[in-house]
Each structure stands twice: as C-alpha cells, then as structure tokens.
Design a protein around this motif. Structure first.
Motif, mmCIF file in Angstrom:
data_model
loop_
_atom_site.group_PDB
_atom_site.id
_atom_site.type_symbol
_atom_site.label_atom_id
_atom_site.label_comp_id
_atom_site.label_asym_id
_atom_site.label_seq_id
_atom_site.Cartn_x
_atom_site.Cartn_y
_atom_site.Cartn_z
ATOM 1 N N SER A 98 0.835 -1.193 0.000
ATOM 2 C CA SER A 98 0.000 0.000 0.000
ATOM 3 C C SER A 98 0.867 1.240 0.000
ATOM 4 O O SER A 98 0.352 2.356 -0.049
ATOM 5 N N LYS A 142 2.177 2.706 2.324
ATOM 6 C CA LYS A 142 1.591 3.623 3.299
ATOM 7 C C LYS A 142 1.971 3.136 4.680
ATOM 8 O O LYS A 142 2.130 1.932 4.903
ATOM 9 N N PHE A 167 -1.176 1.610 9.962
ATOM 10 C CA PHE A 167 -2.117 2.300 10.833
ATOM 11 C C PHE A 167 -2.140 1.584 12.179
ATOM 12 O O PHE A 167 -2.293 0.373 12.241
ATOM 13 N N LEU A 216 -6.996 -2.967 7.299
ATOM 14 C CA LEU A 216 -7.874 -2.268 6.352
ATOM 15 C C LEU A 216 -7.585 -0.775 6.344
ATOM 16 O O LEU A 216 -7.513 -0.142 5.287
ATOM 17 N N ALA A 217 -7.397 -0.217 7.547
ATOM 18 C CA ALA A 217 -7.144 1.221 7.626
ATOM 19 C C ALA A 217 -5.815 1.563 6.964
ATOM 20 O O ALA A 217 -5.636 2.660 6.431
ATOM 21 N N MET A 219 -4.683 0.037 4.295
ATOM 22 C CA MET A 219 -4.933 0.033 2.852
ATOM 23 C C MET A 219 -5.694 1.288 2.417
ATOM 24 O O MET A 219 -5.546 1.757 1.295
ATOM 25 N N TRP A 220 -6.517 1.805 3.324
ATOM 26 C CA TRP A 220 -7.354 2.966 3.017
ATOM 27 C C TRP A 220 -6.473 4.150 2.607
ATOM 28 O O TRP A 220 -5.559 4.520 3.314
ATOM 29 N N ARG A 221 -6.755 4.714 1.438
ATOM 30 C CA ARG A 221 -5.990 5.827 0.883
ATOM 31 C C ARG A 221 -4.521 5.470 0.641
ATOM 32 O O ARG A 221 -3.662 6.354 0.608
ATOM 33 N N GLY A 222 -4.255 4.172 0.516
ATOM 34 C CA GLY A 222 -2.902 3.767 0.160
ATOM 35 C C GLY A 222 -2.715 3.870 -1.348
ATOM 36 O O GLY A 222 -3.544 4.426 -2.064
ATOM 37 N N ASN A 223 -1.599 3.314 -1.797
ATOM 38 C CA ASN A 223 -1.317 3.317 -3.233
ATOM 39 C C ASN A 223 -1.020 1.859 -3.560
ATOM 40 O O ASN A 223 0.119 1.416 -3.571
ATOM 41 N N ILE A 224 -2.119 1.109 -3.794
ATOM 42 C CA ILE A 224 -2.037 -0.345 -3.665
ATOM 43 C C ILE A 224 -1.618 -1.044 -4.962
ATOM 44 O O ILE A 224 -2.267 -0.902 -5.997
#
Ligand code: HEM
Ligand code: CU
Ligand code: CU
Lengths: 553, 305
Positions: free
Chosen positions: A287, A289, A292, A348-349, A351-356
């Motif tokens: 991700s 990122k 979290f 999940l958090a 992955m959220w707004r990640g760059n997957i």
C-alpha cells in the motif's frame, strides 16, 4: 526470462556485479549440514516444510477421496482403519511438521535477523541444533508412519490412545522431540530480539513481523513443555500401564484433555501469530503507506499470546469439565477474539488511501484478510456455549480451523514466500502464473471448506468414515474443492521452482519495502550487511520515496 | 442449514445461531467490502504520495469497544442457553446409557434393556445418565442440539424434551476407533400411551424369543449377575445352578423344595426366607420387573440344571 522483463519491478533496476551471496559462499553438502548461518537454516527448514506439506496434502486428498461416498461397504479400497490413519497422519504432519515450523523456523529464521540488522541469531549453534532435532523428530514420525501408522487423531485423546495398537508411543515421542526444536527456536528468537537490534532501533521501531514472532516465541517457550510432558506421561502409561489418563487404571481421561489443550490452544496462536506477522509486512509495503495503529497491532500480538493461555477449556465444553469452568472459558475466549479483530481493522485502515499494487504477495494478503475473517467470525459460534454444544466435533469445527490455520497461516505463508523469494533466492518469479495460482487457491479453498460449514451445522460429525446420504452432495463439493486447491498449490510451487533456473535478476528492494532486510543485497551476503546497519527510516515510513535500490551500503 | 428442531431448546439455540450468522455476514461484508473497495479505489499509480496516518484514537476506540460489547452480549446469550440445557429438571424420566465400542445400550426406568433404538414419551423431560465401558464416546442428538461426552470413569448427563413425535438420530461425536461412524442409534418420540405399551411388550425382537432367553437378559439387566452365578460358584447369593427342585435349608432351620412359588417369593420379598449360610442382602424386586421378564427369569432358573 522474457516475461520477467514485463513485470513492473524487474526491468527497472537489475543489479549487476553482485557480491558472493550466502548460497555461493560455501560449497558442498557438508557446508549446508553443518551451517550456522540463519539464512541457510531458514532455507533448509523451508524445503523440509514444503516436502512435509506435500505429504500432509496427499493424506488430505486421500481423506477427501474416501469421503466421496458415505456408504463404503466392506470392500472399499480404503477401509475404515486406513481412513482413520489417513486423517490422523494428515493432522499430525500438518500441525507438527508443517504449520508450527513454517513461518517461524523457515521464514522467521531467514528474515528476523535481517530485519533487526543483525549478523545472525543470538545463538547460531543452538539454531543448528534445533534444525537437527527437527530432523530427528521428523525421522521418528516417518518411522512411525512406516511401522504401521497411528489412528488416534492428532489430539491423541486418552484412553483411546493408551489402548489402541500401533506405534503411538513413537509418534508421541516424535511430537515431544519436535517440541524441543520449537523451544530452541523460541529461546533463540527471544534473545535475538532483546540483544541484537540495530543501533537506533527501539522496541517500537521494530517491524511488526518481529513483534509477532517475538510473541510466538514466548508461547513456544512457555507452552511446549506442557505438551511434552503430557506425551511422555502417555508413553509411560502405554509402556508400563501406570494409570495417569486411563480410567481403567485409575487415571482420568479429562485430565489429558486439559493438559493437551493447555498447550494446543496457545499453539493455535503459535500457528496464527506468524501469519499475522507476514500480513503486517505485506500490507504496508504494497500500500506504500505507513502502518495504521502500529502500537495497537504490536500490543495485540502480546495480548493474544498472554490471554491465549487462559482459554484452553473452550475445546472441552461437552467433555464433562465443570459448568463454571465452561462459563469462564467462554468469556475469556470472547476477550481474546478482540485483539485479532482489531488487527483486521488496522490492516484495512492501512490500505485505506494507500497506493495499492496488487502484486502476487498482496493477492495472497488480501486472500488472507477474507479467509481469516471468515475463520475468526465463525469462531464466535464456537465460543458461545449453547451453539458450540451443537457444533462441537462436527465439520463446522473442521471448516473453522481450516479457515484459520490454512486460510490464515498457510495463505500468509505463501504470501510471505512470494514476498521474500527475491531476497531468499535472488530471482523474480513469473507474476502471471503466480497470480493464477493464488486465485485458484482462493476459489478451491472456499469450495472445499464452505461446504463443510453447511454439513457441520447440519450435524455431520467429524472423523466419520460412513455418513448419512443427505450429506453426500456437500462432501462431493468439498472433494472437488480439494482438487482445485491442489492444482493452485502445484502451480504456485512449479512457478517458484521454475524461477530458480534463471540468473539472479532480483533487485535489492523489488517491492520498495522499508524494513532492513531490503537494505542488503538479494540474496544477502554471508554476513548480511557489510557494516552494522543503523536504522535510517522507521518501518513503514513512506514520507520520503523508497527506491528499488538499497539506501544504505 | 440447521437440522430439524426437536425441542424448545433447539429453537433457542437456532435463534442464537441465526443471529450469529447475520452478525457474521455483516462483518464479513464490511471487511471484504472495504478490502475490495481499497484494492480498486486506491490502485497503484506512480508518483502518488500516501498520507502518513499513524493512528486515530476515536476510530480505534470505536472498533475495539463495539465488538467487545457485541461479544459480551453473545456470551450471555450463549451462556443462558447452556445453563438451561445443562441441568435436568427434577421430574425427568431417567434412562441409563452405556456406551461401548461401537454400541449404545439403554436401560429404561423399569429396568428393561435395549440396544441402539428406543422410544420415549413425547413432551416429557427425559434425562440420560451415561457412562462408557471403554474409551470416550459422545452422545449427540442433532435434532435436540444436545451433545455430551460419555466417559469411562464417571456418569455424565444430558436431557431434552421432545416436542413432536418423530424418530431422532443419535450419533457418536467423539472419535472412538474403527466403527465410530457406525455407532448410531435412534430415539423415537411417541405418545405416552404408546410408550407404555412399548415398555410392556418390549422391543419387537422379544416377541420371538424363548422365555429362558428373556430371563438371561433380565439376569444381566437387573444386576442379578452381581450376586448370583449360573455355574455353581458361590457368591454374595447362592448359585442358580441346580436350584430348581432342590431342597433348600433356611437360617431358621425350616426347609422347602424350590418351586415356582418359592422363586417368585424370593424375588419379591427375599427377606421372608433367608437361605442358611447367607445374609439377608438381596434387595426386594417386588413390582420392578416386567411380567414378561419375570416369567423369563423363572424359566431361566429352571433351565439351569
Ligand atoms: C489440501 C488442503 C487440505 C485438505 C483437503 C484438508 C482436509 C482435511 C480433512 C478431510 C480432514 C478430516 C476431518 C475430519 O474428519 O475430522 C482434515 C483434518 C485436519 N486438517 Fe486438513 N486439510 C487440508 C489442509 C490442512 C492444513 C494446511 C492444515 C494445517 C495447517 C490442516 C490441519 C488439519 C488438522 C489439524 C486436522 C484434524 C485431524 C484430526 O482430526 O485428527 N489441514 N483436513
Ligand atoms: Cu483453542
Ligand atoms: Cu465414537
């Protein structure tokens, strides 16, 4: 070779003129057998685990083939006794020879010291001893199989196991021996984490993989001796008729179950925490990122390890243990579920707004998320007392623990293998077949085990050779699923093996990971790093871009 | 998804089961939906920089506290159902169950013994008091949602109240070796009158058995064998071998030739005449043995020459 160049990472930056790596460093079989290099030991464990997985898998396929029909008559080519041996061996091989060593001993050995920026584990010779103890235990188990096999189920419940024929004692002692291997590895990792972190790496700068493996090691060291002594008592009972568990000799069969689950429940966390360990690496990396709730995930691992010791009685609700005990165990079981749930939300958090990037390891990681969630959620049915009474010892339980152990740990393990493969062997594998394999596995898995949930809630008991005709359609579906999953697994293995025939083309940091194992050559040199690496970036910190080359030299 | 419901307890269990099922569906859809959404919505594009979010206390509290409340609720719900199933009401009909590789044996309240298939009265609390002769077994009646291990060194209990007439499958749910999966039986719930009739007539196979064969069943079922031998050896009570027709001496010095009337009296009121050399230790069986089996016992004793 050609297709590898089309993969998003490989063409970009292939390191030329690599230094001598740990595989080339020494030659000859003896250099492997006597090695104290954690990377080589990790590799040897890895191949042993793969071989055992194939053996255990063949037993599973045979069990499933037998269950195509529920009315076997007297002349079926697999008879009831053979069937009982098959599921027993499947369970024993998968638990003691595959899943327990899979992540910690195979991948953990390889990755953990690298992640800490260490040259090796704290006690390299002990690491070698641990491997050879594993081989001794393995030899004992295989001998027991050849000597006529065991039909007790992997749980060895007394008094059946104290009275049945077959080399039960040898098998029990094999499990006892394998326990030592696991204790040695545990002690080694604990010491390594305490003593060998790179300068600048505080506890909360460790990769989450390390936190999970650390928690796993704690359980291994604290719980394994209990099953060891239990199996020795069983052997003594069989050999000299001393009554410990056998009621006809004045023993108590329920005592055996308490001892057994006192180990084996924590052992399910020995099995799942390492799976979570891998997922906590793959998800932030793919991700791109930061993780979290890093601390929540780190503490969850330790919490799971500790509370996990207090819930063993949830395997014994209908066994005759006291009602009060059942109530307490049910309550604690629900509490230990919470940290696992928290981890899922944290992933999940992340992955959220990640760059997957959905590269193969991430496909496995997302499969893990879905399968493990089903495994965990269906555990609620089993932790809750009145529903468990109905579901205990039915296929519902079989499906549940496969969703956790296989859907969780084995899926994560396969993700981890695809993640660290370039580091371990210096090659990129072919992405196309690798992904097809992962999808086949995911589909096959659900066909195989969802059908078992249906049978189980309908009252189909487990360990059944014959069954009522109404269950047959579900059994057939399940068996077909086992073929799909087997196809996926063989494709994955074949694809990985095929990559070994290519020259070493992997960049040092193909996935742009932030942890230290990516800050050395792929495959690493014998001593891992040239100098003591210093932590240059917190794990999962993507505020500055990461390149496929290493940043420290 | 669930087997037929045979009792009120089964319905309670199923309500919880279905509630959990929908809870599972909800959370699975939530997790899977989010995961798949992320995979598509945040697909990798080169050069994108991701936000550096390390934590969010409010969010983390929400997803820790809500599931905790939920599972504690589930705990109480499951515990209530469990407690209500685990103690049999005082007025239950009591049936003794013996498990042995790979068979179930039932001893009914009137002492009669059956293998594998039995009948019980409908709408009645029935309690099974179970023990095993060898390894662990498990008494599992899916339609009633009850299950309990059967142990060799103690008595365990299970009870239910069948709401409807019907035949309910009994399975062994604890692995016990070769024929584990063939260790099943059936429990047929019938109207009380039909049940009483079945008790008197015994299982269908009794109709074709000779009286002395029935007597042998009774000899074991009522535990006569614990005190009386049939091969001449002396036990707590005198042997039955050669008993019929012999002249018996009593502790008060009188004698009698053993005939049917004497045997009947000895079984019903053993203390009336105590055989010399023995204590008055035999329990009185008056009214406890079914007529058919009583006849059988006499025939059996007669046959032991
Ligand atoms: C190819 C994939 C697999 C298939 C088709 C499969 C199938 C089965 C079947 C049919 C049973 C017997 C259930 C019963 O009658 O009680 C079983 C039991 C079991 N499986 Fe698997 N399995 C697979 C993979 C695994 C893996 C990866 C693990 C562990 C990591 C595992 C662990 C177990 C255990 C512990 C048991 C219980 C054995 C026992 O009842 O003693 N299985 N499996
Ligand atoms: Cu457990
Ligand atoms: Cu059984």
């Amino acid at each position: 070779m050609a297709d590898i160049l089309t993969s998003p990472h490989a063409g970009a930056d292939v390191h030329h003129g690599k230094e001598i790596d740990y595989i080339e460093a020494k030659k000859g079989i003896w250099s492997w057998m006597s090695t104290v290099d954690h990377k080589r030991l990790g590799l040897m464990y890895f191949w042993a685990v793969v071989a055992n997985f194939i053996v255990g898998g063949i037993f599973a396929l045979l069990v499933r083939i037998t269950l195509l029909t529920g009315n076997h008559g007297d002349n079926y080519f697999i008879n009831a006794e053979t069937y009982n041996r098959f599921f027993t061996l499947h369970g024993i091989v998968m638990v003691f020879l595959v899943i327990i060593p899979s992540v910690p001993a195979a991948l953990g050995n390889f990755v953990l010291p690298l992640m800490l920026g260490a040259k090796d584990v704290a006690f390299p010779r002990m690491n070698l001893a641990s491997f050879w103890i594993y081989i001794v235990g393995w030899t004992m188990a295989i001998t027991a199989i050849c000597l006529g096999m065991v039909d007790t189920g992997w749980t060895f419940y007394t008094p059946y196991s104290s009275t049945t024929n077959g080399p039960v004692s040898l098998m029990a002692l094999a499990a006892f021996t394998l326990g030592f291997s696991s204790i040695f590895t545990g002690i080694n990792f604990i010491a390594t984490v305490h003593k060998l972190r790179a300068p600048g790496m505080g506890w909360f700068d460790m990769p989450l993989f390390v936190w999970s493996i650390y928690s796993t090691s704690l359980i291994q060291v604290l719980a394994t001796p209990v099953v060891g002594i239990t199996l020795v008592l069983l052997t003594i009972e069989r050999a000299w008729g001393i009554g410990v568990f056998d009621a006809s000799k004045g023993g108590d069969p329920v005592l055996f179950q308490h001892f057994f689950w006192f180990y084996s429940h924590p052992a399910v966390y020995i099995m799942i925490l390492p799976g979570m360990a891998i997922i906590s690496e793959i998800i932030p990396t793919f991700s791109a990122k930061t993780m979290f709730g890093y601390k929540a995930v780190a503490y969850s691992s330790v919490a799971i390890a500790l509370i996990g010791f207090l819930v063993w009685g949830h395997h014994m609700f209908p066994s005759g243990q006291s009602q009060l005990a059942s109530l307490v165990f049910s309550f604690l079981t629900f509490l230990v579920a919470i940290p696992s749930g928290i981890k899922v939300f944290n992933w999940l958090a992340t992955m959220w707004r990640g760059n997957i990037a959905m590269d193969t390891p991430m496909v496995w990681a997302v499969s893990f998320l879905l399968l493990f969630t089903i495994g965990g959620l269906t555990g609620i049915f089993l932790g809750s007392l009145s529903t468990d009474i109905h579901l205990h010892d039915t296929y519902f339980v079989v499906a549940h623990f496969h969703y956790v152990m296989m859907g969780g740990t084995i899926t994560a393990f396969l993700g981890g293998v695809h993640y660290w493969w370039p580091k371990m062997f210096g090659r990129m594998y072919n992405e196309g077949p690798a992904k097809i394999a992962a999808y086949l596995y995911f589909i096959g898995f659900n066909v195989l085990f969802l059908s078992q949930f249906v049978m189980g809630s309908n009252g189909m008991p487990r360990r059944y050779y014959n069954y009522l005709p109404e269950f047959q359609p579900w059994h057939i579906a399940s068996t077909v699923g086992s073929w799909i999953i087997a196809a996926g697994l063989f494709l994955a293995l074949g694809n990985l093996l095929a990559s070994l025939r290519k020259p070493k083309d992997a960049p040092d940091n193909p996935w742009k990971g932030t942890t230290l194992e990516w800050q050395t050559q792929s495959p690493p040199i014998e001593h891992n790093f040239h100098d003591q690496p210093v932590l240059h970036r917190a794990p999962y910190d993507y505020r500055t871009p990461v390149s496929v080359d290493r940043e420290i030299h | 998804m669930l087997p037929e419901q045979g009792s009120q307890h089964a319905r309670h269990v199923d309500t919880l089961f279905m509630a959990l099922f929908w809870l599972n569906v909800f959370f699975f859809v939530l997790v899977a939906g989010l995961a798949i959404y992320c995979v598509y919505a945040f697909k990798r594009r080169e050069g994108v920089k991701t936000p550096h979010i390390t934590h969010n206390l409010a969010l983390e509290l929400i997803w820790s506290v809500i599931p905790t409340m939920l599972v504690i609720g589930v705990f109480f719900w499951g515990a209530a159902g469990f407690l209500d199933y685990s103690v049999a009401p005082g007025n239950s009909l009591e049936i003794a169950v013996t498990a042995k590789k790979w068979n179930w044996t039932f001893t009914m309240p009137d002492g009669s013994v059956y293998g594998k298939n039995i009948q019980i009265p409908v709408n009645t609390n029935v309690k099974f008091v179970m023990t095993s002769m060898d390894v662990l077994h498990d008494f599992y009646v899916p339609a009633m949602r009850v299950k309990h291990d059967v142990l060799p060194n103690r008595y365990t209990e299970v009870w239910f109240n069948a709401e409807k007439e019907g035949t309910y499958h009994l399975a062994c749910a604890e692995y016990c070796g070769k024929s584990h999966s063939d260790m099943f039986g059936s429990i047929k719930a019938v109207q009380p009158a039909e049940y009483e009739k079945w008790l008197v007539d015994g299982p269908p196979e009794w109709a074709t058995m000779k009286p002395e064969e029935l007597g042998k069943i009774a000899y074991e079922a009522y535990g006569c064998n614990t005190c009386h031998s049939v091969d001449g050896t002396k036990n707590t009570g005198p042997t039955w071998k050669g008993l019929y027709g012999k002249t018996e001496k009593f502790s008060d010095g009188t004698t009698t030739v053993v005939d049917e009337a004497y045997i009947k009296e000895s079984i019903n009121i053993p203390g009336k005449k105590v055989v010399s050399g023995y204590e008055n230790q035999m329990p009185a069986f008056e009214g406890q043995i079914k007529p058919k089996l009583f006849e059988g016992l006499i025939a059996y004793i007669k046959s032991l020459k």
